[in-house]
Design an enzyme around this catalytic site. Structure first.
Site, PDB file in Angstrom:
ATOM      1  N   GLU A 227     -18.983  -0.068 -42.311  1.00 46.11           N
ATOM      2  CA  GLU A 227     -18.851  -1.467 -42.737  1.00 46.11           C
ATOM      3  C   GLU A 227     -17.393  -1.655 -43.143  1.00 46.11           C
ATOM      4  O   GLU A 227     -16.980  -1.182 -44.208  1.00 46.11           O
ATOM      5  CB  GLU A 227     -19.760  -1.757 -43.943  1.00 46.11           C
ATOM      6  CG  GLU A 227     -21.246  -1.558 -43.702  1.00 46.11           C
ATOM      7  CD  GLU A 227     -21.897  -2.717 -42.948  1.00 46.11           C
ATOM      8  OE1 GLU A 227     -21.158  -3.500 -42.302  1.00 46.11           O
ATOM      9  OE2 GLU A 227     -23.127  -2.828 -43.000  1.00 46.11           O
ATOM     10  N   CYS A 261     -15.346  -8.731 -48.301  1.00 42.96           N
ATOM     11  CA  CYS A 261     -15.061  -8.408 -46.895  1.00 42.96           C
ATOM     12  C   CYS A 261     -15.190  -9.645 -46.015  1.00 42.96           C
ATOM     13  O   CYS A 261     -14.474  -9.816 -45.038  1.00 42.96           O
ATOM     14  CB  CYS A 261     -15.990  -7.308 -46.407  1.00 42.96           C
ATOM     15  SG  CYS A 261     -17.724  -7.658 -46.716  1.00 42.96           S
TER      16      CYS A 261
END
Ligand code: NAD
Length: 456
Positions: A227, A261
């Site tokens: 990720e 993110c």
């Protein structure tokens, strides 16, 4: 020894011993032994422990949130939300893992029954980022433990205390002590950990570190999930509801000081609403309160990583030098001690500037005017990253058509940034590989076994 700084003051408030190699040996062996036993436990036993973890976490919500704020600067009100979000994710896995793991008969050929079941991987490593120390961890440890794995957890060097606290709560909730172990240290400790014959690696962090990890474990054929970072775009069409759009984008760009993110870092505005958008946007950005993250009305706290101030300064200066200008005066804040950065909104940007290409991970956004949907799609896709993308329009079909052409793991019409445990979370291109959350985020923690059995 790790020195933990409070980013709101810049002062070291605690020192924590890094995990040494002999401890790692011991931890790894114990994790292996504990997992062999754990994989034979009933689903009910695992469920009881994780349910109790969820309850204990919520009881300690303010204590955990306070620790997040002191370690990485997230405003306390947002840290409280993180604990709620962590509990929501754990509950989702509690509700779904059993059904997923039930072995099922999938067919029968010439009287032979064909059955699918799942085995856990074994000892999995979780190496994590600092921006959501509890929520990110829960997307790994909850499904990992519920499916019968043990976890060696390496939190970021910025928030080791939250990682230690997490383990404390798991153990209080009845988890056998070697099933979840917190490893303290920086990247070099994580690299040493990866030298052990672990059975899976789940990484959340930057693309650059992701590459190093991929390189370290290459040729080992172990399951991995990456990720990674993002440079997420949003496009505002001329028919968008401006008030709602700006509400959503303020949050999408500046929540957690842009250290998400999936923060919106590039904004494309249709030329027909450009001026009107900026007029409203200006006043909303100007009203965001920056300061002491413990205060109730603070929206923007300090940056979690001191070094990011100089990176953001470089991005801003690079853009200004190439012809961009600021909507309001942003940049490093000299008024407070600590690592504060004022919201920075850069106009007249283009894709030759780092601010439109490299992940910023701060309260800064570049804005461009576009003439058409086609131009917007082309610019949105002109990125090495592909985590999320959003379109704001009152014509939902138009939004869907635009997003169908976008290379991203998650896409939104009239919202941005958020995620749901019902859907997989993962990136394309430099934003990662594999998924957390959802049924796919359970499947990542198990391997299939196909059974061919005679009729009973
Ligand atoms: P980072 O890559 O600097 O560090 C992440 C983790 O990797 C830390 O625990 C660190 O100690 C460890 N690490 C560092 N060097 C290593 C090495 N050589 N080998 C193994 N491990 C190493 O990232 P960060 O600053 O902690 O987090 C910010 C980044 O994480 C941003 O890029 C952000 O977009 C990304 N992120 C992604 C998601 C997602 O879901 N896609 C979520 C949160 C954060």
């Amino acid at each position: 020894m790790l020195k933990i700084k409070n980013p709101a003051t810049g002062e070291v408030f605690e020192e924590v011993e890094s995990t040494c190699i002999s401890d790692l040996n011991f931890m790894f062996e114990n994790a292996q032994k504990a997992q062999k036993k754990w994989k034979t436990t009933s689903f009910q036993e695992r469920k009881d422990i994780l349910s109790s973890f969820k309850a204990n976490l919520l009881t300690k919500k303010s204590e955990c949130a306070r620790l997040i704020t002191i370690e990485m600067g997230k405003p306390y009100t947002q840290a409280l939300h993180e604990i709620d979000e962590t509990a929501r994710r754990v509950q989702w896995f509690l509700d779904h893992f059993e059904n997923f793991l039930e072995s099922r008969v999938l067919g029968e050929t010439k009287g032979i029954k064909e059955i699918l079941s799942w085995d856990p991987h074994g000892v999995v490593v979780s190496i994590s980022a600092w921006n959501f120390p509890y929520a990110i961890a829960s997307s790994v440890f909850a499904p990992a433990l519920l499916t019968g794995n043990s976890v060696l957890y390496k939190p970021s060097e910025i928030c080791p205390l939250s990682g230690i606290k997490l383990r404390e709560i798991l153990l209080e909730s009845g988890l056998p002590k070697d099933l979840f172990q917190t490893i303290v240290g920086d990247g070099s400790v994580a690299q040493t950990l990866l030298e052990f014959p672990v059975d899976g690696v789940f990484f959340t962090g930057s693309y650059e570190t992701g590459k190093k990890i991929a390189n370290t474990i290459k040729n080992r054929f172990i399951p991995t999930v990456f990720e990674l970072g993002g440079k997420d775009p949003a496009y505002v069409c001329e028919d968008a509801n401006l008030e709602k759009t700006i509400d959503s984008l303020i949050h999408g760009i500046f929540y957690n000081a842009g250290q998400v993110c999936s923060s919106v870092e590039r904004l494309y505005l249709h030329e027909k609403i450009y001026e009107r958008f900026l007029e409203f946007f200006y006043s909303r950005v100007a009203s965001l309160k920056l300061g002491d993250p413990m205060l109730q009305d603070t929206y923007i706290g300090p940056l979690g990583r001191e070094g990011n101030i100089s990176f953001l300064n470089q991005q801003r200066e690079n853009a200004l030098k190439k012809g961009a200008y600021e909507l309001l005066s942003g940049g490093a804040s000299k008024d407070e001690p600590g690592f504060f950065y004022k919201p920075s909104v850069l106009l007249n940007t283009d894709h030759s500037m780092s601010i439109m290409k490299e992940e910023s991970f701060g309260p800064i956004v570049g804005i461009m005017k576009v003439k058409s949907d086609l131009e917007a799609v082309t610019l949105m896709n002109d990125s090495d990253y592909g985590l999320t993308a959003s379109v704001f329009t009152e014509d939902f079909d138009r939004g869907k058509i635009i997003l169908a052409h976008i290379e991203s793991g998650s896409v939104y019409v009239n919202s941005c940034t958020h995620l749901s445990p019902n859907l997989p979370w993962g990136g394309r291109k430099h934003s990662g590989l594999g998924s957390t959350l959802s049924l796919l985020g359970i499947e990542e923690f198990v391997k299939p076994k196909s059974w061919y059995l005679p009729p009973s």
